[in-house]
Write a protein that holds these residues in place. Structure first.
Motif, PDB file in Angstrom:
ATOM      1  N   MET A 198       0.892  -1.113   0.030  1.00 19.96           N
ATOM      2  CA  MET A 198      -0.061   0.182  -0.006  1.00 19.96           C
ATOM      3  C   MET A 198       0.767   1.300   0.090  1.00 19.96           C
ATOM      4  SD  MET A 198      -2.932   1.347   3.101  1.00 19.96           S
ATOM      5  CE  MET A 198      -3.692  -0.194   2.672  1.00 19.96           C
ATOM      6  N   MET A 199       0.785   2.031  -0.855  1.00 15.88           N
ATOM      7  CA  MET A 199       1.495   3.353  -0.929  1.00 15.88           C
ATOM      8  C   MET A 199       1.020   4.309  -0.238  1.00 15.88           C
ATOM      9  SD  MET A 199       2.029   3.700  -5.079  1.00 15.88           S
ATOM     10  CE  MET A 199       3.082   5.323  -4.923  1.00 15.88           C
ATOM     11  N   MET A 200       1.736   5.110   0.556  1.00 16.60           N
ATOM     12  CA  MET A 200       1.630   5.979   1.661  1.00 16.60           C
ATOM     13  C   MET A 200       1.996   7.553   1.260  1.00 16.60           C
ATOM     14  SD  MET A 200      -0.355   4.226   3.578  1.00 16.60           S
ATOM     15  CE  MET A 200      -0.707   2.583   4.191  1.00 16.60           C
ATOM     16  N   GLY A 201       1.117   8.460   1.670  1.00 15.46           N
ATOM     17  CA  GLY A 201       1.609   9.842   1.232  1.00 15.46           C
ATOM     18  C   GLY A 201       2.664  10.386   2.126  1.00 15.46           C
ATOM     19  N   ASN A 202       3.318  11.621   1.528  1.00 13.59           N
ATOM     20  CA  ASN A 202       4.204  12.160   2.174  1.00 13.59           C
ATOM     21  C   ASN A 202       4.001  13.729   1.791  1.00 13.59           C
ATOM     22  OD1 ASN A 202       6.184  13.599   3.631  1.00 13.59           O
ATOM     23  ND2 ASN A 202       7.741  12.139   3.289  1.00 13.59           N
ATOM     24  N   GLN A 203       3.349  14.499   2.554  1.00 14.00           N
ATOM     25  CA  GLN A 203       2.902  15.742   2.492  1.00 14.00           C
ATOM     26  C   GLN A 203       4.201  16.546   2.001  1.00 14.00           C
ATOM     27  OE1 GLN A 203      -0.219  16.894   5.222  1.00 14.00           O
ATOM     28  NE2 GLN A 203      -1.292  16.870   3.551  1.00 14.00           N
ATOM     29  N   ASN A 204       5.161  16.274   2.486  1.00 11.66           N
ATOM     30  CA  ASN A 204       6.646  17.097   2.134  1.00 11.66           C
ATOM     31  C   ASN A 204       6.970  16.830   0.759  1.00 11.66           C
ATOM     32  OD1 ASN A 204       6.751  17.812   4.894  1.00 11.66           O
ATOM     33  ND2 ASN A 204       7.968  16.118   5.475  1.00 11.66           N
ATOM     34  N   ASP A 205       6.240  15.895   0.096  1.00 15.55           N
ATOM     35  CA  ASP A 205       6.745  15.732  -1.379  1.00 15.55           C
ATOM     36  C   ASP A 205       6.035  16.553  -2.199  1.00 15.55           C
ATOM     37  OD1 ASP A 205       6.650  12.155  -0.886  1.00 15.55           O
ATOM     38  OD2 ASP A 205       8.273  13.601  -0.533  1.00 15.55           O
ATOM     39  N   LYS A 206       5.082  17.509  -1.875  1.00 17.93           N
ATOM     40  CA  LYS A 206       4.331  18.193  -2.581  1.00 17.93           C
ATOM     41  C   LYS A 206       4.021  19.582  -2.042  1.00 17.93           C
ATOM     42  CE  LYS A 206       0.119  18.032  -5.378  1.00 17.93           C
ATOM     43  NZ  LYS A 206      -1.266  17.259  -5.747  1.00 17.93           N
ATOM     44  N   ALA A 207       4.021  20.750  -2.728  1.00 19.27           N
ATOM     45  CA  ALA A 207       3.853  22.017  -2.004  1.00 19.27           C
ATOM     46  C   ALA A 207       2.331  22.122  -1.870  1.00 19.27           C
ATOM     47  CB  ALA A 207       4.060  22.833  -3.209  1.00 19.27           C
ATOM     48  N   THR A 208       2.082  22.669  -0.801  1.00 23.33           N
ATOM     49  CA  THR A 208       0.480  22.883  -0.406  1.00 23.33           C
ATOM     50  C   THR A 208      -0.055  23.937  -1.428  1.00 23.33           C
ATOM     51  OG1 THR A 208       1.135  24.673   1.246  1.00 23.33           O
ATOM     52  CG2 THR A 208       1.312  22.416   2.123  1.00 23.33           C
ATOM     53  N   ILE A 209      -1.657  23.463  -1.321  1.00 21.39           N
ATOM     54  CA  ILE A 209      -2.270  24.540  -1.888  1.00 21.39           C
ATOM     55  C   ILE A 209      -3.014  25.266  -1.071  1.00 21.39           C
ATOM     56  CG2 ILE A 209      -4.533  24.505  -3.505  1.00 21.39           C
ATOM     57  CD1 ILE A 209      -3.354  21.810  -4.832  1.00 21.39           C
ATOM     58  N   LYS A 210      -3.143  26.636  -1.284  1.00 22.09           N
ATOM     59  CA  LYS A 210      -4.059  27.645  -0.299  1.00 22.09           C
ATOM     60  C   LYS A 210      -5.418  27.545  -0.760  1.00 22.09           C
ATOM     61  CE  LYS A 210      -4.214  32.450   1.050  1.00 22.09           C
ATOM     62  NZ  LYS A 210      -4.252  31.846   2.520  1.00 22.09           N
ATOM     63  N   PHE A 211      -6.128  27.094   0.262  1.00 20.32           N
ATOM     64  CA  PHE A 211      -7.630  26.963   0.254  1.00 20.32           C
ATOM     65  C   PHE A 211      -8.103  27.935   0.977  1.00 20.32           C
ATOM     66  CE2 PHE A 211      -6.553  22.668  -0.702  1.00 20.32           C
ATOM     67  CZ  PHE A 211      -7.151  22.331  -1.691  1.00 20.32           C
ATOM     68  N   THR A 212      -9.421  28.605   0.554  1.00 24.40           N
ATOM     69  CA  THR A 212     -10.121  29.590   1.261  1.00 24.40           C
ATOM     70  C   THR A 212     -11.492  29.419   1.340  1.00 24.40           C
ATOM     71  OG1 THR A 212     -10.976  30.986  -0.353  1.00 24.40           O
ATOM     72  CG2 THR A 212      -8.593  31.413   0.469  1.00 24.40           C
ATOM     73  N   GLU A 213     -12.306  29.865   2.208  1.00 18.85           N
ATOM     74  CA  GLU A 213     -13.719  29.332   2.124  1.00 18.85           C
ATOM     75  C   GLU A 213     -14.544  29.825   0.836  1.00 18.85           C
ATOM     76  OE1 GLU A 213     -16.275  32.220   4.584  1.00 18.85           O
ATOM     77  OE2 GLU A 213     -14.250  32.827   5.226  1.00 18.85           O
ATOM     78  N   LYS A 214     -13.904  30.714   0.158  1.00 18.67           N
ATOM     79  CA  LYS A 214     -14.471  31.066  -1.178  1.00 18.67           C
ATOM     80  C   LYS A 214     -14.425  30.017  -2.221  1.00 18.67           C
ATOM     81  CE  LYS A 214     -13.705  35.947  -0.540  1.00 18.67           C
ATOM     82  NZ  LYS A 214     -13.123  37.314  -1.068  1.00 18.67           N
ATOM     83  N   ASP A 215     -13.612  28.830  -1.973  1.00 18.87           N
ATOM     84  CA  ASP A 215     -13.351  27.812  -2.806  1.00 18.87           C
ATOM     85  C   ASP A 215     -14.415  26.936  -2.758  1.00 18.87           C
ATOM     86  OD1 ASP A 215     -10.962  28.629  -3.987  1.00 18.87           O
ATOM     87  OD2 ASP A 215     -10.091  27.678  -2.098  1.00 18.87           O
ATOM     88  N   VAL A 216     -15.176  27.061  -1.858  1.00 22.40           N
ATOM     89  CA  VAL A 216     -16.307  25.939  -1.655  1.00 22.40           C
ATOM     90  C   VAL A 216     -17.675  26.393  -2.098  1.00 22.40           C
ATOM     91  CG1 VAL A 216     -17.656  25.113   0.429  1.00 22.40           C
ATOM     92  CG2 VAL A 216     -15.121  25.550   0.580  1.00 22.40           C
ATOM     93  N   VAL A 217     -18.272  25.449  -2.535  1.00 19.51           N
ATOM     94  CA  VAL A 217     -19.695  25.659  -3.222  1.00 19.51           C
ATOM     95  C   VAL A 217     -20.482  24.814  -2.790  1.00 19.51           C
ATOM     96  CG1 VAL A 217     -21.023  25.600  -5.363  1.00 19.51           C
ATOM     97  CG2 VAL A 217     -18.398  26.429  -5.353  1.00 19.51           C
ATOM     98  N   ASP A 218     -21.980  25.212  -2.268  1.00 16.85           N
ATOM     99  CA  ASP A 218     -22.904  24.342  -1.687  1.00 16.85           C
ATOM    100  C   ASP A 218     -23.459  23.461  -2.864  1.00 16.85           C
ATOM    101  OD1 ASP A 218     -22.695  25.168   0.821  1.00 16.85           O
ATOM    102  OD2 ASP A 218     -24.127  26.830   0.581  1.00 16.85           O
ATOM    103  N   THR A 219     -23.720  22.281  -2.467  1.00 16.47           N
ATOM    104  CA  THR A 219     -24.533  21.255  -3.523  1.00 16.47           C
ATOM    105  C   THR A 219     -25.844  21.392  -3.362  1.00 16.47           C
ATOM    106  OG1 THR A 219     -22.400  19.955  -3.810  1.00 16.47           O
ATOM    107  CG2 THR A 219     -24.590  18.947  -4.547  1.00 16.47           C
TER     108      THR A 219
END
Length: 335
Positions: A1-22
């Motif tokens: 099972m492959m496991m992730g390492n968050q240091n391998d990838k730059a983080t993405i900046k999220f804000t509440e404006k990215d969220v859309v109600d369904t």
């Protein structure tokens, strides 16, 4: 099972404006997430009903809809008592084996299910919530693992060709069970989620900005009214294949959302009770396409019961045949 390492990838900046109600389709006793999939036309499309945070009020859910699988996002008890754990397991058993509303029920724990985290319960939870009167937590854990649910604890399971992964953890809050500090401990937990192959992710706590906004009285206890886990949201940028993320924990966050930066994932806060612990929120149904109904890692409780009944009938038939043969032999010996 492959496991992730968050240091391998730059983080993405999220804000509440990215969220859309369904916008959901109201079917009276439940909501349906809109979908182009049709389970009536394609047998590989699986119907899943999501609930969470029932807090021992599961019997108050009115008219649960029929589906293939029922999933629960944790906090199925109020404080992890053996009585409450037995009650939920019995309820699920009735839904699956007697009423045949579901073939499987998938369960994860939450912070209120304190007896299911043994180290926490024996050092903190027993004294704090059970006044020092130790519940039989080993039996609680046994029922969770061996009862009528498919219980997930940092594990995955394939049912009807759909893969579910479950984790009970959430960022630490008021010293409950399955709490983790933000930062590295949380990142290490989310790194256990496989990089590929999970269709439905179940975590008790929400990711940041999705069904995680608390009421003002709780917002005062945090740096922000959004109390979800940013590390979990970042991990979702690395994972492939997740179509639905089911969670609860924040009762007032009930509902379904999507994220403009993660367009392939639908986020579902399925909390059944509201912030006042009233069981008023409807179950949420969604459709997910699997690779085929024949792919199941475990037999359903119903299948096991039917198999046991078939074996009992076979044994009875064998006994009757043996008795008939013995009677024939006895008759011949008397001639």
């Amino acid at each position: 099972m492959m496991m992730g390492n968050q240091n391998d990838k730059a983080t993405i900046k999220f804000t509440e404006k990215d969220v859309v109600d369904t916008k959901l389709v109201d079917h009276g006793n439940y909501y349906l997430i809109p979908s182009d999939l049709d389970p009536a036309a394609d047998p590989s499309v699986i119907r899943v009903v999501a609930i969470s945070d029932t807090h021992s009020k599961h019997s108050q859910i009115a008219k649960l809809p029929d589906a293939d699988i029922l999933v629960h996002g944790g906090d199925f008890t109020n404080a992890g008592s053996l009585k409450d754990i037995k009650s939920y397991d019995k309820w699920i058993g009735d839904l699956v084996t007697n009423r045949k509303k579901y073939k499987y029920a998938v369960l994860i724990a939450g912070n209120h299910d304190i007896t299911l985290e043994a180290d926490y319960y024996t050092t903190v939870g027993c004294k704090r919530f059970h006044h020092g009167k130790m519940q039989n937590y080993q039996e609680c854990i046994r029922i969770a693992n061996d009862g009528n649910n498919v219980y997930l604890l940092d594990t995955k399971v394939e049912l009807f060709g759909v893969t579910f992964y479950g984790s009970p953890y959430q960022p630490e809050f008021c010293n409950w069970a399955f709490n983790l500090p933000r930062g590295k401990p949380s990142r290490d937990e989310w790194a256990k989620i496989p990089d590929k192959g999970v269709d439905v992710l179940m975590t008790h706590g929400p990711p940041m900005f999705h069904g995680d906004k608390v009421v003002p009285q709780f917002a005062k206890m945090n740096a922000s009214p959004f109390v979800g886990c940013d590390d979990l949201l970042q991990r979702l940028t690395e994972i492939q294949d997740v179509k639905f993320h089911i969670f609860g924990h924040i009762h007032e966050g009930y509902g379904v959302t999507q994220n403009k930066k993660l367009p392939n994932i639908t986020f579902v806060n399925a909390s059944s009770v509201d912030v006042a612990y009233r069981c008023v929120n409807k179950p949420i149904m969604f459709y997910v396409k699997g690779r085929g109904r024949e792919f199941c890692d475990v037999k359903s409780v119903l299948d096991q019961e039917e198999q046991e009944q078939e074996q009992e009938q076979k044994d009875a038939d064998d006994d009757n045949e043996n008795n008939d043969n013995q009677n024939d032999n006895d008759n011949q010996s008397q001639k």
